[in-house]
Design a protein around this motif. Structure first.
Motif, short mmCIF file in Angstrom:
data_model
loop_
_atom_site.label_atom_id
_atom_site.label_comp_id
_atom_site.label_asym_id
_atom_site.label_seq_id
_atom_site.Cartn_x
_atom_site.Cartn_y
_atom_site.Cartn_z
N MET A 38 42.01 42.44 32.80
CA MET A 38 41.01 41.94 32.57
C MET A 38 41.77 40.48 33.08
SD MET A 38 38.04 43.34 32.90
CE MET A 38 37.88 45.26 32.96
N SER A 39 42.65 39.47 32.05
CA SER A 39 42.71 38.57 32.36
C SER A 39 43.49 38.16 33.57
CB SER A 39 44.24 38.25 31.40
OG SER A 39 45.09 39.19 31.45
N ARG A 40 43.41 39.13 34.44
CA ARG A 40 43.73 38.63 36.51
C ARG A 40 42.58 39.30 37.25
NH1 ARG A 40 48.06 43.00 37.45
NH2 ARG A 40 48.33 41.24 39.43
N ILE A 41 41.46 38.96 36.29
CA ILE A 41 40.03 39.60 37.14
C ILE A 41 39.23 38.40 37.14
CG2 ILE A 41 37.95 41.26 37.33
CD1 ILE A 41 40.11 43.01 36.32
N SER A 42 38.99 38.00 38.40
CA SER A 42 38.44 36.30 38.04
C SER A 42 37.49 36.33 37.45
CB SER A 42 38.56 35.78 39.51
OG SER A 42 39.67 35.95 40.60
N ARG A 43 36.39 37.57 37.99
CA ARG A 43 35.31 37.64 37.14
C ARG A 43 34.80 37.34 35.75
NH1 ARG A 43 29.77 36.11 37.27
NH2 ARG A 43 28.96 37.50 36.63
N ALA A 44 35.96 38.31 35.37
CA ALA A 44 36.14 37.85 33.56
C ALA A 44 36.29 36.77 33.58
CB ALA A 44 37.54 38.76 33.60
N LYS A 45 37.58 36.30 34.25
CA LYS A 45 37.33 34.42 33.62
C LYS A 45 36.43 33.50 33.85
CE LYS A 45 41.23 35.03 36.31
NZ LYS A 45 42.95 34.24 36.64
N GLU A 46 36.16 34.00 34.90
CA GLU A 46 34.39 33.05 35.32
C GLU A 46 33.85 33.55 33.49
OE1 GLU A 46 34.87 33.33 39.56
OE2 GLU A 46 33.87 34.53 39.08
N LYS A 47 33.62 34.21 33.61
CA LYS A 47 32.29 34.72 32.38
C LYS A 47 33.14 34.53 31.26
CE LYS A 47 30.02 38.76 32.30
NZ LYS A 47 29.88 39.75 32.36
N GLY A 48 34.73 33.73 31.04
CA GLY A 48 35.28 33.42 29.94
C GLY A 48 35.45 35.02 29.14
N GLU A 49 35.46 36.45 29.27
CA GLU A 49 35.15 36.96 28.51
C GLU A 49 37.00 38.26 28.99
OE1 GLU A 49 31.82 39.46 27.81
OE2 GLU A 49 30.79 37.52 28.41
N THR A 50 37.70 37.61 28.92
CA THR A 50 39.28 38.88 29.39
C THR A 50 40.02 39.50 28.42
OG1 THR A 50 39.97 36.70 28.56
CG2 THR A 50 39.94 36.01 30.54
N ASN A 51 39.46 39.79 27.32
CA ASN A 51 39.29 40.96 26.65
C ASN A 51 39.56 42.13 27.55
OD1 ASN A 51 40.36 39.93 24.62
ND2 ASN A 51 38.52 39.65 23.74
N GLY A 52 40.64 43.26 27.38
CA GLY A 52 41.18 44.61 28.49
C GLY A 52 41.60 44.55 28.94
N PHE A 53 40.88 45.87 29.55
CA PHE A 53 41.86 46.46 30.85
C PHE A 53 40.60 48.01 31.84
CE2 PHE A 53 43.52 48.62 28.01
CZ PHE A 53 44.07 50.33 28.29
N MET A 54 41.11 47.34 32.29
CA MET A 54 40.73 49.18 33.83
C MET A 54 41.99 49.56 34.07
SD MET A 54 39.81 46.98 37.28
CE MET A 54 38.04 46.36 36.39
N SER A 55 41.99 51.04 33.44
CA SER A 55 43.28 51.79 34.32
C SER A 55 43.11 53.13 34.20
CB SER A 55 43.79 52.30 32.71
OG SER A 55 43.60 53.07 32.34
N ALA A 56 43.18 53.92 35.57
CA ALA A 56 42.47 54.81 36.07
C ALA A 56 44.19 55.90 36.13
CB ALA A 56 42.73 55.24 37.55
N LEU A 57 43.68 57.05 36.06
CA LEU A 57 44.93 58.28 36.03
C LEU A 57 44.88 59.42 36.90
CD1 LEU A 57 45.26 59.10 32.62
CD2 LEU A 57 46.14 57.65 33.39
#
Length: 459
Positions: A376-395
């Motif tokens: 999430m720290s590499r996603i602009s929208r998360a950074k703009e919201k100030g909420e960069t904890n976590g991640f997304m993944s897919a198998l």
């Protein structure tokens, strides 16, 4: 003995829509509920806890205004009486709606009380004994409390919702979904919180990186964790306090002193009060009623829906049980339990949405697994919201290009996961969403980007 077309035991998320559906088809239905109309989700589960989660989020916002340049004067506090009153009002509105619907429906006869089978198709409620050719059991579950805590005034996920004062120090036994949600919300309300877990990680069902990420941001909020805690016992202390003794392999004192203790170690099926022996209905060793793909028990005409059948412990799976039974019965369909894809959320903040297999499960099943992941720290929208904890993944299944599972841990994860779930239900290849055009700026727009870079998962 009064005879009905059907008897429905329990008013949860499968029983309530089913009783109205059957009544709409002209069936005379007996509807039995021993406690609260609406079942666990409405009264002591999803609805009340998510109202508390919303209040806890407001506290977090108030305490983190400066992070986004908003100066909020000191003095913000949580008024648990008002939080509880809001919760109670939401519940009452829904319960009243169900009650009104029952009262106005001439095909529904409501019985308030606990149901006990006296024969294969005979049910006693209070002094009334009734029978029907079709019986639907939707009795749900309740918090499980292990032996050894009888002398301690413990709380459960039900009774904690009746508190009107914030605990000074809440000790939670159990570091899984229920324990983590209550731990974070009461920490935000102002409690000191300690979570005690027997395993070496929280929510052991999840992949290690998911559990580790959640552990870190909860620790950053100030929640204390005691992992690898064995021989957990509790006793009363002077002035109404409670102490919990733990034998931990991790550093920390062997005794934790607090004001309240919440038991959050799981749930058990409410089947032990039904006298199922009188019916011949089979249960497994944990008390769940055994059913086939169509929710039928081993006794013709008797079905089990919702949490009591062990096929899912969620409101959405209970409602799907209703859909399976109702559509197969009245619409000529052949819907099955095995058709559904496992999906659920963890409502900590940020939330986690999960669908399908975990990485461990996919490997154990022998799939040739590819993984896509983005922090999430590499996603602009998360950074703009100030909420960069976590991640997304897919198998991804490398042999079929189908999505095996996905996890979105981060802001909006509980909603975003549906986009991946929809692709899986469509049985479409992952390229369908990889090649889509998603609105900017959103968290979801990085799903296609994430899926451009797949890495083979070693077995």
């Amino acid at each position: 003995m009064k005879k009905f077309d059907a008897i429905i035991i329990g008013s949860g998320q499968a029983g309530t829509p089913l009783v109205f559906k059957m009544a709409s088809q002209g069936k005379k239905v007996a509807f039995i509920e021993k406690e609260h109309l609406g079942g666990t989700c409405l009264n002591v589960g999803c609805t009340p806890t998510k109202t508390y989660v919303a209040s806890a989020r407001r506290m977090w916002d108030a305490q983190h205004g400066e992070d986004l340049g908003i100066v909020i004067p000191e003095g913000t506090y949580a008024d648990l009486k008002k939080i509880k009153a809001r919760k109670d009002a939401l519940i009452q509105k829904s319960v009243s709606g169900i009650a009104t619907g029952i009262e106005k429906n001439e095909n529904i006869t409501y019985f308030k009380g606990e149901a006990h089978f006296t024969g294969q198709k005979q049910v006693k409620v209070g002094k009334e004994e009734i029978t029907a050719d079709q019986i639907f059991i939707n009795v749900g579950g309740r918090p499980f409390v292990p032996n050894g805590y009888d002398d301690v005034p413990y709380l459960t996920s039900t009774s904690i919702l009746e508190l009107e004062e914030i605990p000074a120090h809440l000790i939670i036994v159990g570091g899984s979904y229920i324990g983590l949600e209550f731990g974070q919300m009461f920490k935000r309300f102002g409690s000191q919180v300690t979570i005690v877990e027997m395993q070496d990680t929280i929510i052991g069902r999840e992949d290690p990186e998911t559990s580790a990420a959640i552990l870190k941001f909860l620790q950053d909020e100030g929640i204390d964790f005691r992992l690898q805690a064995e021989c957990i016992t509790a006793k009363n202390e002077p002035e109404g306090n409670i102490s919990v003794q733990v034998d931990c392999k991790m550093d920390g004192p062997p005794t934790i002193k607090g004001t309240h203790i919440l038991m959050a170690v799981g749930r058990k099926a409410n089947t032990d009060t039904l006298n199922l022996d009188a019916t011949g209905v089979k249960t497994d060793k944990r008390g769940f009623i055994e059913v086939d793909d169509f929710l039928k028990t081993n006794v013709p005409g008797i079905y089990a829906l919702g949490d009591c059948n062990g096929k899912g412990a969620f409101t959405h799976t209970a409602y799907n049980d209703y859909e399976i039974v109702a559509e197969n019965m009245f619409d000529g369909k052949k819907r099955k339990v095995s058709d559904r894809i496992t999906t659920y959320n963890l409502f900590v903040d940020p939330p986690m949405g999960r669908v399908g297999l975990t990485k461990k499960e996919a490997i154990e099943k022998g799939y040739n697994v590819l993984e896509a992941k983005r922090e999430m720290s590499r996603i602009s929208r998360a950074k703009e919201k100030g909420e960069t904890n976590g991640f997304m993944s897919a198998l991804i299944d490398a042999d079929t290009d189908k999505i095996l599972g996905a996890c979105v841990l981060g802001t909006g994860g509980d909603e975003i996961i549906t986009s991946l779930l929809n692709i899986m239900y469509a049985d479409a290849p992952y390229q369908t969403i990889r090649d889509s055009v998603v609105p900017h700026p959103t968290i979801s727009e990085l799903i296609p980007t994430m899926l451009e870079s797949l890495v083979k998962v070693s077995k």
